[in-house]
Design an enzyme around this catalytic site. Structure first.
Site: not given
Lengths: 413, 170
Positions: A208, A212, A235-236, A279
């Site tokens: 923040h 972004s 959108k998320d 894994e």
């Protein structure tokens, strides 16, 4: 009434201003693609893992004589225990998949470059914590793979200079992986996710601060930023819906796909399974470990292979915005690196033969080279691109960005 | 007044500040000791330091895996042929005479933990093979093929009777 309550709170705690600044009105570039969904997705997977994990812990027993049976108890007798466990085991894989895509996006678009170095480094720390948490969680079912995986990985610490053997015994709390190891791994497996939550907060504060990045790689500043809510909450959430379909597809229809069959056999310290594999998310790094004939060398190489990502902001000298989008050579490098990762993953999975060892060694060398050549290639590439001229729309964007900066300066005066 | 002089003495204050910092630092360091040491093997684990093995009924060529300190220990009653093979060779990556590795030629006692990554090798071929990464050991427990670089460890042991073996005490 609610207005008065809010006023009362706001005079004592910056609730409204926080929500406005960091959630509802948080400025977000309008041109983010779906590759930018994976950060918030990782956060949601973290919540899923913590939730399912806490409820699993209410039924699990961390004791060598009881843990394997307590997993069977969860699977057969606990109400919806099977669902919680399959969500948790699938969630671990989903977490790594989401994080790997999140990292790949950062690498592709060069989002790790200034001013986002700290964002990248805190993310690196989170990756290491995630790896540790996943590794410790894998011991808890106390199956054959759990036991031998933990044995091999704790053994790596023998590479510590001078006190290697003591370090291994100290980590295990016993001369072999045993009850002490299981109990402490459970304690830490419960603790580390909360450390991760703290790390995510730091990651978000850094985000923040710098905001972004975006596909163009140019700081669009206030001109092209739109509020996070409702545009990116929607959108998320849409991305989350798609993710949940894939996730539950695995958790409900193929829950055992990523669980090694050997882990359904209780741990036996006297008998190693014929083929032990980690894994899937550790396979490329495991392949690098196996490729080095010397044990200490292998451990160092494996550690480096994870840490090297942190050096990307220093290695990448190019100032061309948009990362691989406007940098053709970097783009080729990126895809070659992904292919190399896949080859290493395959080599880590198959039992070692003379042939696979050679392929693994070549792929490992290629892995390290793809980092070390970055400074030279990025510098040369930038020179070439500047000479050739960037695409017109990019030049226009850069010009508009500079204009905006200049305006801001004069406006400030 | 003397009291005011002490307050105004900057050198003395600096000294006290440094000493306090050092003492505090040492205190914090000392406080971590119990936490770190608590993660080492506990007293009841250390008490299980020896394992007794009954050798009655073991034929030549027969191997038993017994647990000592939680680790597998291979007890192999070697055949004439196996002894011959072991004595004839000097070993591979860490050469050592077979006599140095056994107390009685017939009995080989080694810790069954691969010196590479800690897997348990299987008795097959002319010795042991580790399935994790392919290391091989001969009938004396000496490494003959990597990636392991060291021989299988010989634990401290002695024969308390003709057919009784005590592992963990020389």
């Amino acid at each position: 009434m609610s207005n008065k309550v809010m006023q009362w709170i706001d005079r004592r705690f910056p609730l409204t201003s926080f929500v406005q600044h960091d959630l509802s009105e948080y400025p977000t570039p309008r041109n983010l693609s779906y590759w930018w969904n994976f950060g918030s997705l990782a956060g949601i997977v973290l919540v899923l893992q913590v939730l399912t994990g806490i409820f699993l812990a209410m039924h699990y027993k961390a004791d060598v004589n009881m843990s394997f049976a307590s997993i069977q108890h969860i699977m057969r007798d606990v109400n919806y225990g099977w669902l919680l466990r399959y969500m948790h085991s699938t969630g671990a894989s989903a977490f790594f998949l989401v994080i790997f895509i999140h990292m790949a996006r950062t690498l592709y678009y060069g989002s790790y470059r200034a001013p986002r170095e700290l964002l990248w480094w805190t993310g690196q720390g989170l990756l290491l914590l995630l790896m540790g948490t996943a590794f410790m969680g894998y011991l808890l079912p106390w199956g054959q793979m759990s036991f031998w995986g933990a044995t091999v990985i704790t053994n790596l610490f023998r590479a510590t200079p001078f006190i290697g053997d003591q370090v291994v015994v100290w980590l295990r709390g016993d001369y072999t992986v045993g009850d002490e190891t299981l109990t402490r791994f459970f304690a830490l497996h419960y603790l580390l996710p909360f450390v991760i939550i703290g790390g995510v907060m730091i990651h978000l504060i850094a985000l923040h601060m710098v905001k972004s990045s975006n596909p163009s790689g140019i700081d669009l500043a206030d001109k092209d930023n739109i509020p996070f809510h409702p545009y990116f909450t929607i959108k998320d959430l849409y991305g989350l819906g798609v993710f949940l379909m894939v996730y539950f597809g695995f958790a409900l229809f193929f829950p055992n796909l990523l669980i090694e069959p050997a882990n359904n056999i209780p741990a036996n310290p006297m008998q190693t399974p014929n083929h032990i594999v980690p894994e899937w998310y550790f396979l490329p790094f495991y392949a690098i470990l196996r490729s080095v004939p010397n044990m200490v060398g292998g451990v160092v190489a494996m550690g480096l292979s994870v840490i090297l990502f942190a050096f990307m902001p220093l290695l990448d000298r190019s100032k061309i915005p948009g990362g691989a989008l406007y940098r053709p050579i970097f783009r080729v490098q990126f895809y070659l690196f992904i292919i190399d990762m896949l080859i290493l993953g395959y080599i880590g999975y198959v039992p070692p033969t003379d042939q696979t060892i050679v392929i693994g060694q070549i792929a490992s060398i290629a892995y390290f080279c793809s980092f070390f050549v970055v400074p030279f290639i990025s510098t040369a590439e930038e020179k070439w691109l500047r000479k050739r001229g960037l695409p017109k729309q990019v030049e226009a964007l850069i010009a508009s960005e500079e204009l905006q900066k200049a305006q801001k300066k004069t406006g400030g005066k | 007044m003397a009291h005011d002089e002490a307050l105004g003495n900057v050198g003395r204050r600096d000294f006290l500040f440094k000493v306090t910092t050092v003492v505090g630092g040492v205190g914090v360091a000392a406080a971590t000791v119990p936490f770190i040491t608590s993660m080492n093997p506990s007293a009841d684990l250390l008490a299980k330091a020896t394992t007794e093995v009954d050798l009655v009924g073991m034929e030549p060529g027969h191997m038993r895996t017994v647990a000592w300190q939680g680790k597998p220990v291979f007890v192999l009653r070697r055949t004439e042929e196996q002894i011959k093979l072991a004595v004839a060779s000097k070993g591979g990556l860490e050469p050592m005479a077979d006599q140095q590795r056994v107390k009685q030629a017939e009995w080989l006692v080694v810790i069954g933990v691969c010196t590479h990554m800690g897997c348990v090798p299987n008795l097959e071929g002319e010795g042991w093979t580790c399935h994790c990464h392919g290391s091989q050991y001969d009938y004396s427990g000496r490494v003959v093929r990597g990636p392991a670089g060291k021989n299988l460890e010989v634990p401290p042991y002695h024969f308390s009777a003709a057919d009784k073996l005590v592992i963990g005490e020389a």
